[in-house]
Enzyme design. Structure first.
Site, mmCIF file in Angstrom:
data_model
loop_
_atom_site.group_PDB
_atom_site.id
_atom_site.type_symbol
_atom_site.label_atom_id
_atom_site.label_comp_id
_atom_site.label_asym_id
_atom_site.label_seq_id
_atom_site.Cartn_x
_atom_site.Cartn_y
_atom_site.Cartn_z
ATOM 1 N N ASP A 1 4.277 13.938 0.840
ATOM 2 C CA ASP A 1 4.570 15.354 0.582
ATOM 3 C C ASP A 1 5.575 15.545 -0.551
ATOM 4 O OD1 ASP A 1 2.908 15.992 2.672
ATOM 5 O OD2 ASP A 1 4.546 15.938 4.150
ATOM 6 N N TYR B 1 -0.779 -8.374 -9.055
ATOM 7 C CA TYR B 1 -0.502 -6.995 -8.623
ATOM 8 C C TYR B 1 -1.468 -6.587 -7.504
ATOM 9 C CZ TYR B 1 0.360 -1.958 -9.413
ATOM 10 O OH TYR B 1 0.688 -0.630 -9.292
ATOM 11 N N HIS C 1 8.197 10.938 -3.898
ATOM 12 C CA HIS C 1 8.790 9.626 -3.632
ATOM 13 C C HIS C 1 7.801 8.481 -3.869
ATOM 14 C CE1 HIS C 1 12.233 7.463 -1.992
ATOM 15 N NE2 HIS C 1 11.383 6.668 -1.384
ATOM 16 N N CYS D 1 0.861 -1.187 0.000
ATOM 17 C CA CYS D 1 0.000 0.000 0.000
ATOM 18 C C CYS D 1 0.897 1.237 0.000
ATOM 19 C CB CYS D 1 -0.890 -0.016 1.236
ATOM 20 S SG CYS D 1 -1.755 1.548 1.512
HETATM 21 N N1 RBF Z 1 6.570 1.821 1.226
HETATM 22 C C1 RBF Z 1 5.278 1.463 1.100
HETATM 23 O O1 RBF Z 1 4.972 0.288 1.001
HETATM 24 N N2 RBF Z 1 4.287 2.415 1.096
HETATM 25 C C2 RBF Z 1 4.557 3.741 1.187
HETATM 26 O O2 RBF Z 1 3.610 4.553 1.196
HETATM 27 C C3 RBF Z 1 5.911 4.140 1.315
HETATM 28 N N3 RBF Z 1 6.223 5.456 1.392
HETATM 29 C C4 RBF Z 1 7.515 5.808 1.513
HETATM 30 C C5 RBF Z 1 7.861 7.155 1.595
HETATM 31 C C6 RBF Z 1 9.178 7.558 1.731
HETATM 32 C C7 RBF Z 1 9.495 9.000 1.822
HETATM 33 C C8 RBF Z 1 10.206 6.567 1.798
HETATM 34 C C9 RBF Z 1 11.664 6.957 1.972
HETATM 35 C C10 RBF Z 1 9.900 5.244 1.710
HETATM 36 C C11 RBF Z 1 8.561 4.841 1.568
HETATM 37 N N4 RBF Z 1 8.221 3.476 1.490
HETATM 38 C C12 RBF Z 1 6.915 3.125 1.349
HETATM 39 C C13 RBF Z 1 9.231 2.416 1.645
HETATM 40 C C14 RBF Z 1 9.818 1.887 0.332
HETATM 41 O O3 RBF Z 1 8.893 1.024 -0.312
HETATM 42 C C15 RBF Z 1 11.123 1.113 0.614
HETATM 43 O O4 RBF Z 1 10.863 0.139 1.600
HETATM 44 C C16 RBF Z 1 12.218 2.015 1.138
HETATM 45 O O5 RBF Z 1 12.384 3.146 0.320
HETATM 46 C C17 RBF Z 1 13.552 1.235 1.207
HETATM 47 O O6 RBF Z 1 14.458 1.956 1.945
#
Ligand code: RBF
Length: 163
Positions: A93, A121, A96, A88
């Site tokens: 903001d 998916y 990313h 999910c």
């Molecule tokens: N992973 C998710 O599964 N859902 C998210 O909404 C999500 N938002 C993220 C926002 C930021 C700013 C960062 C840095 C990571 C986020 N991640 C999210 C984690 C990403 O999938 C992954 O695990 C990391 O970036 C690995 O370091």
């Protein structure tokens, strides 16, 4: 079909093949765990409802949705008939979230095009937590249910095409 009012948990039960004996891997992201746990529950219960043995569902977690690509790529090498990737991503903001979604979508697409086991998916990408809750057992149904049905149908597809 219009997606606006599409309930993710509604399907024609007669269109679903018997899933007895089918095996599944599910890779689940820990980010937004309240949502991904509900999606996982939906997927598991729907698989079981259609005849899958609980012991034939192998669930593994990864930290975030981006890691679903690696998780699914490893899972397809194991003895499963299909893999469901559950995550999910909620709009933040910065851009990313969009990079994560694009990466996961491209990565899972590539897996589907290049190897033998279907990868489903199960990533929900929403503007806020409320929209995510709506799709994780709320008013729009549960995306996990939809993934389970898709996975069963794809295993059946693969069996038929291989003869
Ligand atoms: N992973 C998710 O599964 N859902 C998210 O909404 C999500 N938002 C993220 C926002 C930021 C700013 C960062 C840095 C990571 C986020 N991640 C999210 C984690 C990403 O999938 C992954 O695990 C990391 O970036 C690995 O370091």
């Amino acid at each position: 079909m219009a997606t606006k009012n599409h309930n993710l948990s509604e399907y024609d039960i007669n269109s679903v093949p018997d899933a007895k004996g089918m095996t599944f891997g599910i890779v689940v992201a820990e980010w937004n765990e309240n949502i991904t746990a509900a999606l996982l529950e939906g997927a598991k219960s729907t698989l079981i409802k259609h005849g899958v043995d609980q012991d034939d569902i192998n669930v593994m977690t990864v930290p975030g949705s981006f890691e679903l690509i690696y998780g699914a790529a490893q899972m397809v090498k194991t003895d499963v008939d299909a893999v469901i990737a559950i995550g999910c991503v909620i709009r933040g903001d910065t851009p990313h979230d969009r990079y994560i979604c694009q990466g996961v979508t491209a990565g899972l697409s590539q897996l589907n095009a290049q190897q033998d086991t279907p990868v489903i998916y199960g990533l929900i990408t929403t503007l806020d937590m409320e929209q995510a809750q709506d799709r994780a057992g709320g008013k729009m149904g549960n995306k996990g249910d939809e993934c389970a049905i898709t996975a069963i149908k794809m295993v059946d597809f693969r069996r038929k095409i291989k003869g």
